[in-house]
Design a protein around this motif. Sequence first.
Motif, PDB file in Angstrom:
ATOM      1  N   GLN A 186      -8.631   2.244  -3.381  1.00 17.03           N
ATOM      2  CA  GLN A 186      -8.549   2.919  -2.096  1.00 17.03           C
ATOM      3  C   GLN A 186      -8.896   1.947  -0.992  1.00 17.03           C
ATOM      4  N   VAL A 187      -8.313   2.130   0.166  1.00 20.91           N
ATOM      5  CA  VAL A 187      -8.638   1.315   1.335  1.00 20.91           C
ATOM      6  C   VAL A 187      -9.446   2.204   2.265  1.00 20.91           C
ATOM      7  N   TYR A 188     -10.649   1.752   2.608  1.00 20.05           N
ATOM      8  CA  TYR A 188     -11.547   2.548   3.459  1.00 20.05           C
ATOM      9  C   TYR A 188     -11.922   1.774   4.704  1.00 20.05           C
ATOM     10  N   ALA A 189     -12.204   2.502   5.771  1.00 22.48           N
ATOM     11  CA  ALA A 189     -12.658   1.867   7.019  1.00 22.48           C
ATOM     12  C   ALA A 189     -14.151   1.776   7.033  1.00 22.48           C
ATOM     13  N   LEU A 238       0.851  -1.187   0.000  1.00 18.56           N
ATOM     14  CA  LEU A 238       0.000   0.000   0.000  1.00 18.56           C
ATOM     15  C   LEU A 238       0.889   1.240   0.000  1.00 18.56           C
ATOM     16  N   GLU A 239       0.396   2.313  -0.609  1.00 19.78           N
ATOM     17  CA  GLU A 239       1.116   3.574  -0.598  1.00 19.78           C
ATOM     18  C   GLU A 239       0.148   4.727  -0.376  1.00 19.78           C
ATOM     19  N   ALA A 240       0.605   5.721   0.377  1.00 19.68           N
ATOM     20  CA  ALA A 240      -0.138   6.961   0.585  1.00 19.68           C
ATOM     21  C   ALA A 240       0.800   8.097   0.196  1.00 19.68           C
ATOM     22  N   SER A 241       0.365   8.907  -0.761  1.00 17.19           N
ATOM     23  CA  SER A 241       1.249   9.952  -1.274  1.00 17.19           C
ATOM     24  C   SER A 241       0.512  11.275  -1.411  1.00 17.19           C
ATOM     25  N   ASN A 242       1.070  12.294  -0.801  1.00 11.86           N
ATOM     26  CA  ASN A 242       0.568  13.658  -0.941  1.00 11.86           C
ATOM     27  C   ASN A 242       1.786  14.584  -0.882  1.00 11.86           C
ATOM     28  N   PRO A 243       2.386  14.898  -2.039  1.00 12.58           N
ATOM     29  CA  PRO A 243       3.609  15.703  -2.057  1.00 12.58           C
ATOM     30  C   PRO A 243       3.448  17.081  -1.403  1.00 12.58           C
ATOM     31  N   GLU A 244       2.263  17.699  -1.518  1.00 13.76           N
ATOM     32  CA  GLU A 244       2.050  19.021  -0.923  1.00 13.76           C
ATOM     33  C   GLU A 244       2.204  18.983   0.593  1.00 13.76           C
ATOM     34  N   ARG A 245       1.804  17.879   1.205  1.00 14.94           N
ATOM     35  CA  ARG A 245       1.894  17.752   2.664  1.00 14.94           C
ATOM     36  C   ARG A 245       3.147  16.995   3.106  1.00 14.94           C
ATOM     37  N   GLY A 246       3.927  16.507   2.142  1.00 10.28           N
ATOM     38  CA  GLY A 246       5.143  15.778   2.484  1.00 10.28           C
ATOM     39  C   GLY A 246       4.898  14.338   2.906  1.00 10.28           C
ATOM     40  N   LYS A 271      -8.370  10.216   7.531  1.00 11.88           N
ATOM     41  CA  LYS A 271      -8.727  11.035   8.701  1.00 11.88           C
ATOM     42  C   LYS A 271      -7.488  11.442   9.491  1.00 11.88           C
ATOM     43  N   ARG A 272      -6.542  10.519   9.613  1.00 10.43           N
ATOM     44  CA  ARG A 272      -5.379  10.740  10.468  1.00 10.43           C
ATOM     45  C   ARG A 272      -4.293  11.584   9.809  1.00 10.43           C
ATOM     46  N   ILE A 273      -3.960  11.301   8.537  1.00  7.36           N
ATOM     47  CA  ILE A 273      -2.836  11.989   7.901  1.00  7.36           C
ATOM     48  C   ILE A 273      -3.243  12.800   6.669  1.00  7.36           C
ATOM     49  N   GLY A 274      -4.509  12.751   6.306  1.00  7.44           N
ATOM     50  CA  GLY A 274      -5.001  13.576   5.211  1.00  7.44           C
ATOM     51  C   GLY A 274      -4.893  12.968   3.826  1.00  7.44           C
ATOM     52  N   VAL A 275      -4.414  11.739   3.726  1.00 10.33           N
ATOM     53  CA  VAL A 275      -4.319  11.059   2.428  1.00 10.33           C
ATOM     54  C   VAL A 275      -4.552   9.572   2.655  1.00 10.33           C
ATOM     55  N   GLY A 276      -5.307   8.954   1.757  1.00 10.90           N
ATOM     56  CA  GLY A 276      -5.612   7.541   1.899  1.00 10.90           C
ATOM     57  C   GLY A 276      -4.574   6.647   1.236  1.00 10.90           C
ATOM     58  N   TYR A 277      -4.502   5.420   1.703  1.00 11.79           N
ATOM     59  CA  TYR A 277      -3.605   4.429   1.097  1.00 11.79           C
ATOM     60  C   TYR A 277      -4.258   3.824  -0.136  1.00 11.79           C
ATOM     61  N   GLN A 278      -3.437   3.531  -1.126  1.00 14.28           N
ATOM     62  CA  GLN A 278      -3.878   2.837  -2.327  1.00 14.28           C
ATOM     63  C   GLN A 278      -3.139   1.516  -2.423  1.00 14.28           C
ATOM     64  N   ILE A 279      -3.821   0.491  -2.905  1.00 15.23           N
ATOM     65  CA  ILE A 279      -3.197  -0.809  -3.090  1.00 15.23           C
ATOM     66  C   ILE A 279      -2.369  -0.758  -4.367  1.00 15.23           C
ATOM     67  N   LYS A 280      -1.073  -1.027  -4.249  1.00 16.47           N
ATOM     68  CA  LYS A 280      -0.172  -1.049  -5.404  1.00 16.47           C
ATOM     69  C   LYS A 280       0.068  -2.478  -5.875  1.00 16.47           C
ATOM     70  N   GLU A 281       0.138  -3.426  -4.948  1.00 13.44           N
ATOM     71  CA  GLU A 281       0.319  -4.833  -5.276  1.00 13.44           C
ATOM     72  C   GLU A 281      -0.526  -5.650  -4.309  1.00 13.44           C
ATOM     73  N   ARG A 336       3.642  -2.476   3.811  1.00 13.50           N
ATOM     74  CA  ARG A 336       3.605  -3.803   3.201  1.00 13.50           C
ATOM     75  C   ARG A 336       3.240  -4.839   4.257  1.00 13.50           C
ATOM     76  N   LEU A 337       2.315  -5.720   3.898  1.00  7.02           N
ATOM     77  CA  LEU A 337       1.895  -6.833   4.755  1.00  7.02           C
ATOM     78  C   LEU A 337       2.214  -8.140   4.053  1.00  7.02           C
ATOM     79  N   GLU A 338       2.831  -9.056   4.769  1.00  8.30           N
ATOM     80  CA  GLU A 338       3.091 -10.396   4.253  1.00  8.30           C
ATOM     81  C   GLU A 338       2.705 -11.390   5.333  1.00  8.30           C
ATOM     82  N   ALA A 339       1.991 -12.431   4.952  1.00  6.70           N
ATOM     83  CA  ALA A 339       1.586 -13.449   5.917  1.00  6.70           C
ATOM     84  C   ALA A 339       1.740 -14.827   5.292  1.00  6.70           C
ATOM     85  N   GLY A 340       2.145 -15.777   6.096  1.00  8.12           N
ATOM     86  CA  GLY A 340       2.306 -17.148   5.634  1.00  8.12           C
ATOM     87  C   GLY A 340       3.047 -17.962   6.670  1.00  8.12           C
ATOM     88  N   THR A 341       3.457 -19.140   6.268  1.00  7.88           N
ATOM     89  CA  THR A 341       4.167 -20.015   7.192  1.00  7.88           C
ATOM     90  C   THR A 341       5.654 -20.028   6.865  1.00  7.88           C
TER      91      THR A 341
END
Length: 109
Positions: A106-109, A8-16, A75-85, A22-27
Amino acid sequence: MNRFYAMLEASNPERGHQRAYRLEAGTDLFGEWLVDVTYGRIGAGGRTIRYLARDEAEARKLVQQSLKRRGTARKRIGVGYQIKELSDPAGWLPAFSPGAPRSDNQVYA
């Protein structure tokens, strides 16, 4: 690890804000369930936290809780995460309705 992977990535260059998550799960080789969470600035190595889960159900719960938290980023940082992979061969996301990714990645709650 082989059950779940999401970048996931969240990008807002104006706000820095240039965040990667990244999440990985398995055995592992011994059959223990692991969930790795790596986060930091886009393009940087980031920090990784490894969780040991009792079973697949607990690993799935950890992944879903992490995704739910990412869903509150707007809500917290002003930009939402997007799924990249995304690799979800075990079908973990359909069971995750609150905050499930929408068609616009987009990932929403």
